[in-house]
Write a protein that holds these residues in place. Structure first.
Motif, PDB file in Angstrom:
ATOM      1  N   GLU A 203      19.654 -30.732 -15.594  1.00  0.00           N
ATOM      2  CA  GLU A 203      20.198 -31.457 -14.443  1.00  0.00           C
ATOM      3  C   GLU A 203      21.493 -30.832 -13.943  1.00  0.00           C
ATOM      4  OE1 GLU A 203      22.196 -35.814 -13.430  1.00  0.00           O
ATOM      5  OE2 GLU A 203      21.708 -35.250 -15.484  1.00  0.00           O
ATOM      6  N   THR A 204      22.449 -30.622 -14.849  1.00  0.00           N
ATOM      7  CA  THR A 204      23.739 -30.092 -14.424  1.00  0.00           C
ATOM      8  C   THR A 204      23.625 -28.648 -13.948  1.00  0.00           C
ATOM      9  OG1 THR A 204      24.274 -29.490 -16.720  1.00  0.00           O
ATOM     10  CG2 THR A 204      25.039 -31.640 -15.928  1.00  0.00           C
ATOM     11  N   GLY A 205      22.728 -27.881 -14.574  1.00  0.00           N
ATOM     12  CA  GLY A 205      22.529 -26.504 -14.133  1.00  0.00           C
ATOM     13  C   GLY A 205      21.964 -26.433 -12.725  1.00  0.00           C
ATOM     14  N   LEU A 206      20.976 -27.250 -12.438  1.00  0.00           N
ATOM     15  CA  LEU A 206      20.380 -27.261 -11.099  1.00  0.00           C
ATOM     16  C   LEU A 206      21.385 -27.736 -10.050  1.00  0.00           C
ATOM     17  CD1 LEU A 206      16.859 -28.709 -11.962  1.00  0.00           C
ATOM     18  CD2 LEU A 206      17.333 -26.411 -11.089  1.00  0.00           C
ATOM     19  N   ASN A 207      22.136 -28.791 -10.386  1.00  0.00           N
ATOM     20  CA  ASN A 207      23.127 -29.299  -9.430  1.00  0.00           C
ATOM     21  C   ASN A 207      24.194 -28.254  -9.128  1.00  0.00           C
ATOM     22  OD1 ASN A 207      21.883 -31.772  -9.184  1.00  0.00           O
ATOM     23  ND2 ASN A 207      23.153 -32.774 -10.725  1.00  0.00           N
ATOM     24  N   ALA A 208      24.683 -27.569 -10.169  1.00  0.00           N
ATOM     25  CA  ALA A 208      25.710 -26.552  -9.965  1.00  0.00           C
ATOM     26  C   ALA A 208      25.169 -25.367  -9.186  1.00  0.00           C
ATOM     27  CB  ALA A 208      26.263 -26.092 -11.314  1.00  0.00           C
ATOM     28  N   TYR A 209      23.944 -24.997  -9.449  1.00  0.00           N
ATOM     29  CA  TYR A 209      23.346 -23.866  -8.725  1.00  0.00           C
ATOM     30  C   TYR A 209      23.254 -24.178  -7.236  1.00  0.00           C
ATOM     31  CZ  TYR A 209      20.350 -19.920  -7.669  1.00  0.00           C
ATOM     32  OH  TYR A 209      19.840 -18.750  -7.130  1.00  0.00           O
ATOM     33  N   VAL A 210      22.753 -25.354  -6.919  1.00  0.00           N
ATOM     34  CA  VAL A 210      22.610 -25.728  -5.508  1.00  0.00           C
ATOM     35  C   VAL A 210      23.969 -25.792  -4.818  1.00  0.00           C
ATOM     36  CG1 VAL A 210      21.936 -27.609  -3.962  1.00  0.00           C
ATOM     37  CG2 VAL A 210      20.428 -26.942  -5.839  1.00  0.00           C
ATOM     38  N   ALA A 214      25.314 -20.020  -3.895  1.00  0.00           N
ATOM     39  CA  ALA A 214      25.220 -19.228  -2.675  1.00  0.00           C
ATOM     40  C   ALA A 214      26.508 -18.494  -2.346  1.00  0.00           C
ATOM     41  CB  ALA A 214      24.821 -20.130  -1.502  1.00  0.00           C
ATOM     42  N   VAL A 215      27.633 -18.998  -2.841  1.00  0.00           N
ATOM     43  CA  VAL A 215      28.925 -18.380  -2.529  1.00  0.00           C
ATOM     44  C   VAL A 215      29.638 -17.839  -3.759  1.00  0.00           C
ATOM     45  CG1 VAL A 215      29.274 -19.786  -0.460  1.00  0.00           C
ATOM     46  CG2 VAL A 215      30.075 -20.646  -2.683  1.00  0.00           C
ATOM     47  N   ASN A 216      29.030 -17.982  -4.930  1.00  0.00           N
ATOM     48  CA  ASN A 216      29.705 -17.571  -6.154  1.00  0.00           C
ATOM     49  C   ASN A 216      28.703 -16.916  -7.106  1.00  0.00           C
ATOM     50  OD1 ASN A 216      31.064 -17.451  -8.678  1.00  0.00           O
ATOM     51  ND2 ASN A 216      32.393 -19.142  -8.068  1.00  0.00           N
ATOM     52  N   PRO A 217      28.650 -15.588  -7.144  1.00  0.00           N
ATOM     53  CA  PRO A 217      27.700 -14.902  -8.017  1.00  0.00           C
ATOM     54  C   PRO A 217      27.891 -15.237  -9.493  1.00  0.00           C
ATOM     55  CG  PRO A 217      28.608 -13.392  -6.395  1.00  0.00           C
ATOM     56  CD  PRO A 217      29.395 -14.646  -6.284  1.00  0.00           C
ATOM     57  N   ARG A 218      29.109 -15.478  -9.911  1.00  0.00           N
ATOM     58  CA  ARG A 218      29.360 -15.832 -11.308  1.00  0.00           C
ATOM     59  C   ARG A 218      28.679 -17.144 -11.667  1.00  0.00           C
ATOM     60  NH1 ARG A 218      33.202 -19.026 -13.856  1.00  0.00           N
ATOM     61  NH2 ARG A 218      34.196 -19.451 -11.853  1.00  0.00           N
ATOM     62  N   VAL A 219      28.822 -18.142 -10.809  1.00  0.00           N
ATOM     63  CA  VAL A 219      28.164 -19.425 -11.040  1.00  0.00           C
ATOM     64  C   VAL A 219      26.644 -19.262 -10.992  1.00  0.00           C
ATOM     65  CG1 VAL A 219      27.799 -21.742 -10.117  1.00  0.00           C
ATOM     66  CG2 VAL A 219      30.109 -20.785 -10.228  1.00  0.00           C
ATOM     67  N   ALA A 220      26.168 -18.424 -10.084  1.00  0.00           N
ATOM     68  CA  ALA A 220      24.731 -18.191  -9.985  1.00  0.00           C
ATOM     69  C   ALA A 220      24.175 -17.668 -11.305  1.00  0.00           C
ATOM     70  CB  ALA A 220      24.432 -17.216  -8.856  1.00  0.00           C
ATOM     71  N   ALA A 221      24.864 -16.699 -11.898  1.00  0.00           N
ATOM     72  CA  ALA A 221      24.398 -16.128 -13.157  1.00  0.00           C
ATOM     73  C   ALA A 221      24.484 -17.140 -14.290  1.00  0.00           C
ATOM     74  CB  ALA A 221      25.216 -14.882 -13.492  1.00  0.00           C
ATOM     75  N   GLN A 222      25.574 -17.877 -14.355  1.00  0.00           N
ATOM     76  CA  GLN A 222      25.748 -18.854 -15.426  1.00  0.00           C
ATOM     77  C   GLN A 222      24.707 -19.967 -15.360  1.00  0.00           C
ATOM     78  OE1 GLN A 222      29.809 -20.029 -14.769  1.00  0.00           O
ATOM     79  NE2 GLN A 222      30.635 -18.525 -16.194  1.00  0.00           N
ATOM     80  N   THR A 223      24.509 -20.495 -14.168  1.00  0.00           N
ATOM     81  CA  THR A 223      23.589 -21.623 -14.046  1.00  0.00           C
ATOM     82  C   THR A 223      22.137 -21.191 -14.177  1.00  0.00           C
ATOM     83  OG1 THR A 223      23.723 -21.437 -11.625  1.00  0.00           O
ATOM     84  CG2 THR A 223      25.167 -23.039 -12.690  1.00  0.00           C
ATOM     85  N   THR A 224      21.820 -19.996 -13.738  1.00  0.00           N
ATOM     86  CA  THR A 224      20.461 -19.486 -13.941  1.00  0.00           C
ATOM     87  C   THR A 224      20.150 -19.392 -15.431  1.00  0.00           C
ATOM     88  OG1 THR A 224      20.457 -18.247 -11.863  1.00  0.00           O
ATOM     89  CG2 THR A 224      18.902 -17.533 -13.562  1.00  0.00           C
ATOM     90  N   ARG A 225      21.097 -18.872 -16.191  1.00  0.00           N
ATOM     91  CA  ARG A 225      20.888 -18.806 -17.641  1.00  0.00           C
ATOM     92  C   ARG A 225      20.777 -20.210 -18.241  1.00  0.00           C
ATOM     93  NH1 ARG A 225      22.965 -19.001 -22.702  1.00  0.00           N
ATOM     94  NH2 ARG A 225      22.229 -17.356 -24.119  1.00  0.00           N
TER      95      ARG A 225
END
Length: 233
Positions: A203-210, A214-225
Motif C-alpha cells: 500500500e505505502t509503496g504504491l501510494n508513494a510511487y504514484v 514522476a518527479v523523483n527518480p530516487r523515489v521511483a527506484a525505492q518504491t519499485t523495489r
C-alpha cells in the motif's frame, strides 16, 4: 505559502529566521540544508551538534510534540540510538506549525546496497522492535548506519499504539529474502501478521510511487523495489 498545495514554502531564509528569533543562542551557528531529506520534513543541520526539522505538510505537524514527549522516555530502554529533542519552536512569521531542534546523530542513511544482505542488521532491527513493542509503540523506517552496522532509528513520525504489522514494512524496503527470514524469525512473527505487513508495504509503496515517482527518480527506484519485495514475500 504555496497556495496551490496549502503548505508553506520552506527555504533557508525562513529556517534562519525561525532559529534566530526564537533561539538566539544559536544565531551564530551555520545552517546547512540536508538533501535528500524525508517527505515529511525539510531538515537543516545547525552547527555541528544540532538539526532543525520543519514539517512540510499538515500530515506531519503532530510529530514534533509527540517526539518531544516520547523519545526521552523511550531512549533509555532501546538498544539503538534515537533522536534527542532539544527544543520545540513555535509558529510565527507566516510559518503555521511547530518545529523541532534535535541533537545531530552521526551516520549514513541506510541503503539497500549496504544492508540488504546483512543478517546482523536484520537481527539488530528485530531486537530494537522487540524492545519498542514492550511500550506498545511503533516506529517508521528511516535508519542510520555507522561502519556498515545499524546505529540509529531516526524517524518516529508514526509512533503510536497499533498493529505491529506496520513495523514490518522495513522488511520490504531494505532487506532481501534471506535477511527477511532472519528478521521474521528473530521477531517470531506469525503468518497473519506477516501478511498484513506485506500488505502495508504494498500500500505505502504504491501510494508513494504514484505521488512522487514522476518527479523523483530516487523515489521511483525505492518504491519499485518495495512493491516488488512485498509481492515476493
Amino acid at each position: 505559502m504555496d497556495r496551490r498545495a496549502g503548505t508553506p514554502t520552506i527555504d533557508a531564509e525562513l529556517a534562519r529566521r525561525r532559529v534566530d528569533t526564537q533561539f538566539p543562542r544559536w544565531a551564530d551557528l551555520r545552517l546547512r540544508l540536508l538533501d535528500p531529506a524525508g517527505s515529511d520534513h525539510v531538515i537543516y543541520r545547525l552547527g555541528e551538534e544540532l538539526t532543525v526539522r520543519l514539517p512540510r505538510h499538515t500530515g506531519a505537524i503532530t510529530q514534533v510534540r509527540k517526539e518531544a514527549e516520547w523519545l526521552p522516555r523511550l531512549a533509555p530502554h532501546l538498544p539503538l540510538a534515537v533522536p534527542e529533542p532539544v527544543a520545540v519552536g513555535e509558529p510565527d512569521f507566516g510559518y503555521p506549525w511547530s518545529w523541532a531542534v534535535s541533537r545531530w546523530l552521526p551516520g549514513e542513511v541506510a541503503t539497500v546496497e549496504g544492508l540488504s544482505e546483512s543478517h546482523e542488521a536484520a537481527g539488530a532491527l528485530a531486537g530494537f522492535l522487540a524492545a519498542l513493542h514492550r511500550f506498545d509503540a511503533e516506529p517508521a523506517e528511516d535508519l542510520l548506519t555507522a561502519g556498515g552496522r545499524l546505529s540509529a532509528v531516526i524517524d518516529f513520525g508514526e509512533l503510536g499504539v497499533g498493529d505491529p504489522a506496520r513495523d514490518l514494512v522495513i522488511a520490504c524496503t531494505l532487506m532481501s529474502a534471506g535477511t527477511r527470514a532472519t528478521f521474521r524469525a528473530a521477531l517470531d512473527v506469525d503468518d497473519p501478521t506477516w501478511t498484513r505487513g506485506r500488505g502495508r508495504a504494498l500500500e505505502t509503496g504504491l501510494n508513494a510511487y504514484v505521488a512522487h515517482a514522476a518527479v523523483n527518480p530516487r523515489v521511483a527506484a525505492q518504491t519499485t523495489r518495495q512493491i516488488t519485495q512485498a509481492l515476493a514475500g
